[in-house]
Structures are given as structure tokens and as C-alpha cells.
Design an enzyme around this catalytic site. Structure first.
Site, PDB file in Angstrom:
ATOM      1  N   SER A   1      17.048  -5.124 -15.525  1.00 46.78           N
ATOM      2  CA  SER A   1      17.989  -3.678 -15.775  1.00 46.78           C
ATOM      3  C   SER A   1      17.345  -2.946 -15.893  1.00 46.78           C
ATOM      4  O   SER A   1      18.290  -1.209 -15.607  1.00 46.78           O
ATOM      5  CB  SER A   1      17.772  -3.964 -17.299  1.00 46.78           C
ATOM      6  OG  SER A   1      18.351  -5.114 -17.472  1.00 46.78           O
TER       7      SER A   1
ATOM      8  N   ALA B   1      22.401  -5.406 -16.488  1.00 48.83           N
ATOM      9  CA  ALA B   1      22.096  -4.484 -17.249  1.00 48.83           C
ATOM     10  C   ALA B   1      22.229  -4.295 -18.812  1.00 48.83           C
ATOM     11  O   ALA B   1      23.019  -3.702 -18.433  1.00 48.83           O
ATOM     12  CB  ALA B   1      21.442  -3.381 -16.468  1.00 48.83           C
ATOM     13  N   LYS B   2      20.491  -4.930 -19.417  1.00 53.65           N
ATOM     14  CA  LYS B   2      20.530  -4.982 -20.857  1.00 53.65           C
ATOM     15  C   LYS B   2      20.183  -2.985 -21.169  1.00 53.65           C
ATOM     16  O   LYS B   2      19.250  -2.555 -21.123  1.00 53.65           O
ATOM     17  CB  LYS B   2      19.807  -5.615 -21.751  1.00 53.65           C
ATOM     18  CG  LYS B   2      20.589  -6.383 -23.341  1.00 53.65           C
ATOM     19  CD  LYS B   2      19.512  -7.263 -23.220  1.00 53.65           C
ATOM     20  CE  LYS B   2      20.061  -7.511 -24.418  1.00 53.65           C
ATOM     21  NZ  LYS B   2      21.289  -7.949 -25.216  1.00 53.65           N
ATOM     22  N   THR B   3      21.363  -2.446 -21.085  1.00 52.31           N
ATOM     23  CA  THR B   3      21.131  -1.319 -21.758  1.00 52.31           C
ATOM     24  C   THR B   3      21.245  -0.462 -22.560  1.00 52.31           C
ATOM     25  O   THR B   3      22.808  -0.540 -23.115  1.00 52.31           O
ATOM     26  CB  THR B   3      22.228   0.025 -20.378  1.00 52.31           C
ATOM     27  OG1 THR B   3      21.705  -0.912 -18.679  1.00 52.31           O
ATOM     28  CG2 THR B   3      21.491   1.576 -20.540  1.00 52.31           C
TER      29      THR B   3
ATOM     30  N   TYR C   1      25.414  -0.837 -25.348  1.00 48.45           N
ATOM     31  CA  TYR C   1      25.810  -1.649 -26.443  1.00 48.45           C
ATOM     32  C   TYR C   1      26.846  -0.881 -27.444  1.00 48.45           C
ATOM     33  O   TYR C   1      27.756  -0.604 -28.949  1.00 48.45           O
ATOM     34  CB  TYR C   1      25.174  -1.570 -27.303  1.00 48.45           C
ATOM     35  CG  TYR C   1      24.178  -3.220 -26.688  1.00 48.45           C
ATOM     36  CD1 TYR C   1      24.634  -3.800 -26.992  1.00 48.45           C
ATOM     37  CD2 TYR C   1      23.850  -2.807 -25.373  1.00 48.45           C
ATOM     38  CE1 TYR C   1      24.071  -5.128 -26.449  1.00 48.45           C
ATOM     39  CE2 TYR C   1      23.789  -4.076 -24.868  1.00 48.45           C
ATOM     40  CZ  TYR C   1      23.766  -5.119 -25.297  1.00 48.45           C
ATOM     41  OH  TYR C   1      23.105  -6.662 -24.980  1.00 48.45           O
TER      42      TYR C   1
END
Length: 309
Positions: free
Chosen positions: A66, A160-162, A166
Site C-alpha cells: 500500500s 492500497a489501504k489508505t 476511508y
């Protein structure tokens, strides 16, 4: 339950163990202003072999992946982050917990470019039960189709866990809760099913299992991949690279969410349309039962998925 009520007092931050209340950053931190952070959420389960972190290596690999689109250099190895996490859990004597590693651009100068901003890294662990409630695991939840759409991978990397992304999840989830639902389902820009705010979506029809493919602007969930593996090992046919229209949700035999937080949660209604007979379906129950047997180490299979504390 607030953090103050939990028996946790330490956070690992940039190579040091610090008091929970002292784990702070500057108000001009780049990640606070521009959402330039990457993170993970993993679970440690209470097993007969002791606390065991589920698919920890895969979570850390995704954390580093990520960071790549943002040219973020995490100054700690996977081995160092693993040692820190194990010690955190041991120090606080937690038989089970949720684990949150995060890396983000810190404070230097305040501009859109993170140039010269240091990369900060932290890990916190705390007790956490069923994300959507214990009853949800058995009885299922009611969800709504959000009016907010999932951004496309041509706009922002969807795999990508950004942190900043969120906001999309928060808007969708809070819209659902304001309207009396437990959670949302978010459509992509084409109007097809993407995912939940923090979950992947699975559909069951005629005994076969379907889930949106990576091209549908979804996060490649680790629990998603786990459930696909378990379902196939149970003999189910899984279609994991499909497009699912909004209307197909209403005519599904079963629906369920997966995620590190949500685990395997049945969906009983979508926009007040009853799914199946309005309860946890047999395929969902079969997969859910298998999932919990595995993560609670009631079977010796899949031992490679665990990091023991």
C-alpha cells in the site's frame, strides 16, 4: 466501550514502547491534513495453543504494498513490526485482540507534497469483539445501498489501504446508520456492486458463490481470499472475478460480508428487501462455521496462516 475502559496502556511508535496517552503527533502532521497514511487491521484469536495472529504476514505485506504508490518508505522491517506486535500483546496479556499497524507522513513542512516529511510508524492493540455485534454473526444484518459511489482505480489506487480513502467508507456507513441500517453496500462508478465500507461482499445463487473481481474497484481483502480458499476446499464453486449488478443483490439466495473486523457476517435485507428467507443461509453458515473453526484453531489445517504469540 472506549479506550479508557480497556486494559491497554502501551503503543509501539517508531521503534519505542510509549504510554498510551503519550502516543501523539504534531497538529501539522501531513497525514492529518492530506490523508497520507496506510494501515492494516488484523485479529489475534484466543486458541488452545495461545494467542494467534491470523494471516499477519499477509497483512504486513499488504501494508508495504500500500505504501508503494505513495513512495512511502517504512523504516522498519516486517520482522521488526512482528516482534513489536507480539511484545505488545504479551505486555498487555491479551488473549485476543484487534491489531492496528499504521504508517503515515509526519510533520516537517505543510504542503501537499510530502517531500522531507518523515514516515512515522505505530502499532496499537486492544480488545475488540464482533465488529457488527455478536447477534449479527448469527442473525445477519440489514444494509442499504449507499448514495455514495466507490472511487475508481484510475482516480486513486483502490488496492492500497489508505487512511484518507476511508472518508468514502465513513460517509457510506454513517448514511446507512442514520437511516436505521447496520451497514452499507457501495456501488462502483459503473453502478455495479463494489464492497461494504470495510468489507467485501459475497453472493450465493443456486449453491454457487460469487464475489466482485479486483477490477470492480474493491480492496483485495485478506479475509475475502481466506473465504474463497475455505469455500473451494469445502467443495463449493467460487466465481471471484465477476460483476454483480445492484438488482442481483435482491434476488440472491444468500449474501454475506467478509473482513478482518466483520469476519463472516450474513446479510438478511438490502434496502428492506428480504434476502432468501431473511436469516443466515446454509452456505453462509457452512463457511462461517469453517472460518471460526480455523481461526480458533479447532482444526490443525492452515497452520501456516498463524503467527503465535
Amino acid at each position: 466501550m472506549g479506550f479508557d475502559e480497556m486494559d491497554v496502556d502501551t503503543i509501539w511508535m517508531d521503534g519505542e514502547y510509549v504510554d498510551w496517552d503519550e502516543a501523539q503527533v504534531h497538529v501539522l502532521t501531513h497525514g492529518l491534513h492530506y490523508g497520507s497514511g496506510v494501515f492494516e487491521g488484523a485479529r489475534c484469536y484466543d486458541t488452545e495453543q495461545g494467542p494467534a495472529i491470523f494471516r499477519w504476514e499477509e497483512h504486513l505485506e499488504r501494508l508495504f504494498q500500500s505504501a508503494k504508490p505513495y513512495e512511502m518508505e517504512i523504516d522498519h522491517s516486517i520482522e521488526e513490526l512482528t516482534e513489536a506486535t507480539i511484545e505488545l500483546i504479551q505486555r498487555q496479556e491479551l488473549p485476543s485482540c484487534y491489531i492496528r499497524p499504521i504508517a503515515f507522513y509526519g510533520y516537517n513542512s505543510l504542503g501537499v507534497s510530502p517531500k522531507d516529511c518523515p514516515t512515522r510508524t505505530a502499532i496499537a492493540v486492544w480488545p475488540w469483539g464482533a465488529y457488527l455485534g455478536e447477534e449479527a454473526l448469527e442473525n445477519g444484518i440489514d444494509v442499504m445501498i449507499s448514495s455514495w459511489r466507490k472511487h475508481a482505480s484510475s482516480q486513486i489506487p483502490t488496492n492500497a489501504k489508505t487512511t484518507g480513502l476511508y472518508v468514502n467508507s465513513m460517509l457510506a456507513g454513517e448514511e446507512a446508520r442514520r437511516n436505521g441500517y447496520a451497514e452499507a453496500i457501495v456501488l462502483n462508478k459503473e453502478g455495479n456492486v463494489a464492497e461494504g465500507p470495510g468489507e467485501n461482499v459475497f453472493l450465493v445463487r443456486d449453491g454457487e458463490i460469487y464475489t466482485p473481481g479486483l477490477s470492480e474497484s474493491i480492496l483485495d481483502g485478506i479475509t475475502r481470499e481466506t473465504v474463497i480458499t475455505l469455500a473451494e476446499d469445502l467443495g463449493y464453486t467460487v466465481h471471484d472475478n465477476v460483476s454483480i449488478s445492484r438488482g442481483e443483490l435482491n434476488t440472491a439466495d444468500e449474501l454475506f460480508f467478509t473482513g478482518s473486523a466483520a469476519e463472516v457476517t450474513p446479510i438478511r435485507k438490502v434496502d428492506n428487501v428480504v434476502i432468501g428467507d431473511g436469516s443466515r443461509g446454509p452456505v453462509t453458515e457452512d463457511i462461517q462455521s469453517r472460518f471460526f473453526d480455523v481461526v480458533e484453531r479447532k482444526t490443525d489445517e492452515y497452520d501456516e496462516w498463524f503467527t503465535y504469540v
